[in-house]
Design a protein around this motif. Structure first.
Motif, PDB file in Angstrom:
ATOM      1  N   PRO A 441       0.774  -1.129   0.101  1.00  0.00           N
ATOM      2  CA  PRO A 441       0.178   0.166   0.066  1.00  0.00           C
ATOM      3  C   PRO A 441       0.800   1.292  -0.043  1.00  0.00           C
ATOM      4  O   PRO A 441       0.483   2.244  -0.437  1.00  0.00           O
ATOM      5  N   ILE A 442       2.276   1.234   0.549  1.00  0.00           N
ATOM      6  CA  ILE A 442       3.036   2.301   0.546  1.00  0.00           C
ATOM      7  C   ILE A 442       4.022   2.206  -0.898  1.00  0.00           C
ATOM      8  O   ILE A 442       4.513   1.205  -0.801  1.00  0.00           O
ATOM      9  N   PRO A 443       3.752   3.213  -1.645  1.00  0.00           N
ATOM     10  CA  PRO A 443       4.626   2.877  -2.763  1.00  0.00           C
ATOM     11  C   PRO A 443       6.015   3.049  -2.506  1.00  0.00           C
ATOM     12  O   PRO A 443       6.372   4.070  -1.898  1.00  0.00           O
ATOM     13  N   TYR A 444       6.962   2.251  -2.979  1.00  0.00           N
ATOM     14  CA  TYR A 444       8.354   2.225  -2.860  1.00  0.00           C
ATOM     15  C   TYR A 444       8.936   2.786  -4.383  1.00  0.00           C
ATOM     16  O   TYR A 444       8.540   2.492  -5.390  1.00  0.00           O
ATOM     17  N   MET A 445       9.767   3.550  -4.078  1.00  0.00           N
ATOM     18  CA  MET A 445      10.447   4.193  -5.268  1.00  0.00           C
ATOM     19  C   MET A 445      11.856   3.463  -5.431  1.00  0.00           C
ATOM     20  O   MET A 445      12.667   3.536  -4.312  1.00  0.00           O
TER      21      MET A 445
END
Length: 572
Positions: A441-445
């Motif tokens: 759910p938390i976008p990783y870059m």
């Protein structure tokens, strides 16, 4: 019975999936324990774990199996024992569900052995020599993993229980847990068909195609990966990851090369499953268990669809599986062709299909990780080979003239087959993005240089061109395969693993069993055992009877002797 099984499994999967999302959002885990009995201070308990991972995976298994059972209405049409087939498939699903929900090695063994037994029954379903050979190879290969699970159960008796999930924290540095982890890795390698246990997976294609769609997407072969996901903290602590990484990458390469020189449609897709299992194992060994689970789920979606489309083609072409007979299928079966190509492109990792989200993320994490050049190149070569055999399959089945019997017509008329494929087509397109939003759910870059960022797309494109080039050879020139015949025979036979496996099984254990049985059981054992004693007693009775019959004095002497013995006993 098919309709009842379909509806019950479909609605159960919907309910379990909603529950799994609820547990994922609120980070819940529920343990249910039932103590059966106590043995030497060790409680034998039936344990179930309900967390987001087990619930989501179980919902996928139920959804795919419901569609496979519905699809079987057409594919297995005319089968005399249809109810028996459905019951065996339901037993298969039950065994997999038991394995998914168990954090206890005893209850895992029930599901594990259930999968092995039911898979044997399904592989030999058609009851011919090829099926029996394939079933024996499957059963004996998987028996190695079953024995290692049994040994690990015996070893865990030292800990006072078999709930391995409790021992992550305070027994992580013990030598016993190190041995148990080695045994679990061996079990997972056999069930997920890693090198050197790979040869049973293409042989298991002797089962009916609906069973293959179920087995190669979400059950049996993924059981080993799922077990290692549960045991993943042990892999990090005991540093077994390097071994699993090497095995997974070699399996990927071997399966990718083998699929490029195979002509059996089912075996090509089976080898693609083997390649993806190697990918899951290798990324899991690097510590990315969520990525491995994400790829396991997305792979289940498009691989089930791929097998269903292949089954539709095989069914319409009168059980012909050779791809050289399958030109211009698009003109006769447009719906099957669309579904087939979508699932193939998803397998390649073409952007914005289900396979892209997991595969691209895995390869970018490989670029970001501390690995050596050998593993790095194996990853990207294997990705290119995946695109290569997919486009080779696409070329053979969709282009050119139809090479089947002349004036033979086939179409997409099967309602049950078409419904099953369409139900999976939708989630094969949108399932990857939906799962990525759920699991991450938390976008990783992931910040990489341009040449690494585009390396995935470049390897897929280059592999696609290579597959097209291998297939589209101009027959006026030398054939590409004949120029490198030794390499083709080596790669096409899975690095000679078929011969090694079958010869090893037939010449070492089975021949040793035959000779030991004939020497000991039927030889010395009979001579000094029951038959020998029987012969000895018969000989003595006949000999003594001869004495009695030939001389009356013997009766008198024996009577006097026994009377003397009785009198001595009486007076003493």
């Amino acid at each position: 019975m098919c309709s009842l099984s379909f509806f019950s499994l479909f609605f159960s999967s919907t309910f379990v999936f909603i529950l799994g999302i609820y547990y994922l959002v609120f980070d819940y885990s529920v343990f249910v324990e039932w103590e059966l009995f106590s043995l030497n201070g060790c409680m034998v308990v039936m344990t179930f774990i309900f967390d987001w991972m087990s619930l989501v995976f179980m919902s996928f298994v139920m959804y795919i199996s419901s569609l496979v059972i519905y699809y079987s209405n057409d594919y297995m049409f005319g089968e005399v024992n249809m109810n028996r087939f459905i019951i065996i498939v339901l037993m298969f699903i039950l065994s997999m569900s038991l394995l998914i929900m168990s954090p206890n090695l005893i209850s895992i063994l029930l599901g594990w052995d259930g999968l092995g037994l039911v898979s044997y029954c399904l592989v030999i379903y058609y009851q011919n020599v090829k099926s029996y050979n394939a079933g024996m190879l499957t059963a004996l290969s998987n028996r190695v993993g079953d024995v290692s699970i049994l040994i690990s159960i015996a070893w865990m008796l030292n800990f006072g229980g078999w709930n391995y999930i409790y021992y992550y924290d305070f027994i992580l540095n013990s030598s016993e847990m190190s041995i148990i982890t080695m045994l679990v890795i061996l079990a997972a390698m056999t069930k997920s068909a890693q090198i050197p246990f790979s040869s049973w997976l293409p042989a298991a294609m002797a089962a009916p195609t609906p069973v293959s769609a179920l087995v190669h997407s979400s059950t049996l072969v993924t059981a080993g990966v799922y077990l290692l996901i549960r045991f993943s903290p042990m892999l990090v602590v005991y540093n077994y990851g390097w071994f699993l990484l090497l095995i997974g990458c070699m399996t990927m390469l071997m399966a990718g090369l083998g699929a490029n020189f195979e002509f059996d449609l089912s075996k090509i897709i089976a080898l693609s499953t083997l390649s993806q299992l190697g990918l899951m194992m290798s990324i899991l060994s690097m510590g990315y268990l969520k990525l491995a689970f994400f790829h396991l789920l997305s792979h289940a979606l498009f691989k089930a669809l791929l097998f269903m489309c292949a089954g539709s083609m095989i069914h319409n072409l009168k059980d012909t599986q050779d791809i050289r007979f399958m030109g211009s299928v698009v003109n006769f079966m447009p719906l099957t062709t669309v579904c087939f190509n979508v699932s193939s492109l998803s397998l390649c990792g073409i952007p914005f299909l289900a396979g892209f989200y997991s595969k691209d993320l895995i390869l970018e994490m490989v670029c970001l990780s501390w690995i050596n050049c050998f593993i790095f190149f194996l990853y990207f070569i294997s990705t290119g080979l995946t695109a290569s055999y997919s486009f080779r399959l696409f070329f053979y089945s969709m282009f050119g003239d139809n090479n089947f019997y002349s004036s033979f017509s086939f179409n997409d008329s099967g309602y049950f087959i078409s419904f099953g494929m369409l139900a999976l087509l939708f989630i094969s397109v949108f399932g990857g993005s939906f799962l990525s939003w759920l699991i991450f759910p938390i976008p990783y870059m992931i910040v990489l240089p341009y040449y690494l960022k585009f390396l995935t797309i470049f390897s897929v494109g280059l592999g696609s061109y290579l597959g097209y080039y291998i297939s589209n050879v101009n027959f006026s020139h030398d054939l590409f395969s004949l120029n490198i015949l030794s390499f083709v025979s080596f790669s096409g036979s899975m690095w000679f693993m078929h011969y090694l496996s079958t010869n090893f099984i037939s010449y070492l254990p089975l021949s040793f069993g035959f000779y030991s049985s004939s020497s000991f059981d039927y030889g010395w054992g009979e001579l000094f055992g029951g038959q020998g004693l029987y012969g000895l007693f018969v000989f003595l009775i006949n000999y003594i009877q001869g004495w009695y019959d030939l001389n009356f004095k013997i009766y008198l002497l024996s009577f006097i002797f026994w009377m003397f013995i009785l009198l001595m006993l009486f007076f003493l």
